[in-house]
Design an enzyme around this catalytic site. Sequence first.
Site, PDB file in Angstrom:
ATOM      1  N   ALA A 151       0.865  -1.191   0.000  1.00 14.53           N
ATOM      2  CA  ALA A 151       0.000   0.000   0.000  1.00 14.53           C
ATOM      3  C   ALA A 151       0.899   1.237   0.000  1.00 14.53           C
ATOM      4  CB  ALA A 151      -0.968  -0.009   1.186  1.00 14.53           C
ATOM      5  N   GLY A 181       5.777   8.462   1.091  1.00 11.26           N
ATOM      6  CA  GLY A 181       6.744   8.250   2.180  1.00 11.26           C
ATOM      7  C   GLY A 181       7.634   7.041   1.871  1.00 11.26           C
ATOM      8  N   HIS A 182       7.001   5.929   1.455  1.00 15.39           N
ATOM      9  CA  HIS A 182       7.795   4.739   1.093  1.00 15.39           C
ATOM     10  C   HIS A 182       8.728   5.054  -0.081  1.00 15.39           C
ATOM     11  CE1 HIS A 182       4.111   2.494   2.677  1.00 15.39           C
ATOM     12  NE2 HIS A 182       5.099   2.015   3.406  1.00 15.39           N
ATOM     13  N   GLN A 224       2.677  -9.305  13.438  1.00 14.39           N
ATOM     14  CA  GLN A 224       2.746  -8.008  14.124  1.00 14.39           C
ATOM     15  C   GLN A 224       1.374  -7.370  14.317  1.00 14.39           C
ATOM     16  OE1 GLN A 224       5.255  -6.298  10.830  1.00 14.39           O
ATOM     17  NE2 GLN A 224       4.207  -4.406  11.375  1.00 14.39           N
ATOM     18  N   GLN A 279       9.391   1.823  16.521  1.00 14.09           N
ATOM     19  CA  GLN A 279       9.836   0.677  15.711  1.00 14.09           C
ATOM     20  C   GLN A 279      11.302   0.867  15.293  1.00 14.09           C
ATOM     21  OE1 GLN A 279       7.589  -1.338  12.385  1.00 14.09           O
ATOM     22  NE2 GLN A 279       8.711   0.110  11.136  1.00 14.09           N
ATOM     23  N   MET A 306       2.077  10.669   6.232  1.00 14.79           N
ATOM     24  CA  MET A 306       1.654   9.682   5.233  1.00 14.79           C
ATOM     25  C   MET A 306       1.640   8.293   5.856  1.00 14.79           C
ATOM     26  SD  MET A 306       2.611  10.743   1.538  1.00 14.79           S
ATOM     27  CE  MET A 306       2.310  12.409   0.981  1.00 14.79           C
TER      28      MET A 306
HETATM   29  O1  PAF Z   1       6.759  -0.382   9.114  1.00 16.48           O
HETATM   30  C1  PAF Z   1       6.294  -1.352   8.485  1.00 16.48           C
HETATM   31  O2  PAF Z   1       5.707  -1.204   7.418  1.00 16.48           O
HETATM   32  C2  PAF Z   1       6.452  -2.743   9.061  1.00 16.48           C
HETATM   33  O3  PAF Z   1       6.366  -2.734  10.444  1.00 16.48           O
HETATM   34  C3  PAF Z   1       7.730  -3.454   8.581  1.00 16.48           C
HETATM   35  C4  PAF Z   1       8.985  -2.753   9.084  1.00 16.48           C
HETATM   36  C5  PAF Z   1       7.760  -3.521   7.070  1.00 16.48           C
HETATM   37  C6  PAF Z   1       7.768  -4.873   9.130  1.00 16.48           C
HETATM   38  O4  PAF Z   1       6.668  -5.609   8.693  1.00 16.48           O
END
Ligand code: PAF
EC number: 6.3.2.1
Length: 292
Positions: free
Chosen positions: A42, A46-47, A71, A165, A196
């Site tokens: 998705a 930002g990504h 998670q 994280q 975002m």
């Molecule tokens: O930040 C995320 O999108 C997730 O926590 C990650 C680091 C891809 C791990 O599933």
Amino acid sequence: MFAFNFNKIIMPIFHGKAALIEFLNSVKTSNSTIGFVPTMGALHQGHLSLMQQSLAENNNTVVSIFVNPTQFNNPEDLKKYPRTLEKDTQKIFSLDTNIIIYAPSVDDIYEGKVASEDFDFDGLENQMEGKFRPGHFNGVGTIVKRLFEIVSPTNAYFGKKDFQQLQIVKKMVRKNHLDVNIIGCEIFRESNGLAMSSRNERLSVPEREQASIIYQTLVEAKEKFKTHSCNEVKDWVTEVFNSNTIFDLEYFEIADEETLTTCTEQSKDKNYRAFIAVFVNNIRLIDTISLK
Ligand code: PAF
């Protein structure tokens, strides 16, 4: 290896780790670097900014797209998490056709046993997100460690929106003596300040507009922090959300950036950061700001 044919240009998408490892071994040289951007898909700007940074700093860039079941402490959230592989690959392709995509199945990662490892993150896991999402960080630690073992990156890129994280991944890397640099990247925001997030897609148009309150409140909290105590700032933020009928505050914390412990009294030699989580219509949004 599956070849995705988009406008006659072929880019590799790996669904299995064995083929990915073989491919990476074939492109690697003794002094080349691999940049890695782990994602759950998705994809948003930002990504893409993390990928741009990786492209600029490494010989090869790998992006993983995997909605990691371990998670998610809320099964409904896992079910509803957007899965948009085709759109994601097109976005990556538009950025750079040399990016190597790893989009594994649950089985390729977990090999029949979908369970988290138990980590000790020296208490980082018990603060904020950890309080409200039990088991979440063991799931994150598990997947990030497995992905690092598969990709063997030189540098790995994480957004600061998920600052807790980021600190947890750094701790996991140090404790397990993993040979990878963890790079924290600035938060990308929509024009109204909303950080975002893939979850923003689930907001209605008015909710998305009104969600500017989150960042605005953080910016004001930062200003107040110059002259008020941690608890006074916290009370003020609680009041802001008590008088808002759309957004429910889950938590607002001011914490030490290193240990993530809650600030009770400001100390000059610590760097503080504010963290917030709110709900709108069952959609959970988080944000953070440095108070320096
Ligand atoms: O930040 C995320 O999108 C997730 O926590 C990650 C680091 C891809 C791990 O599933």
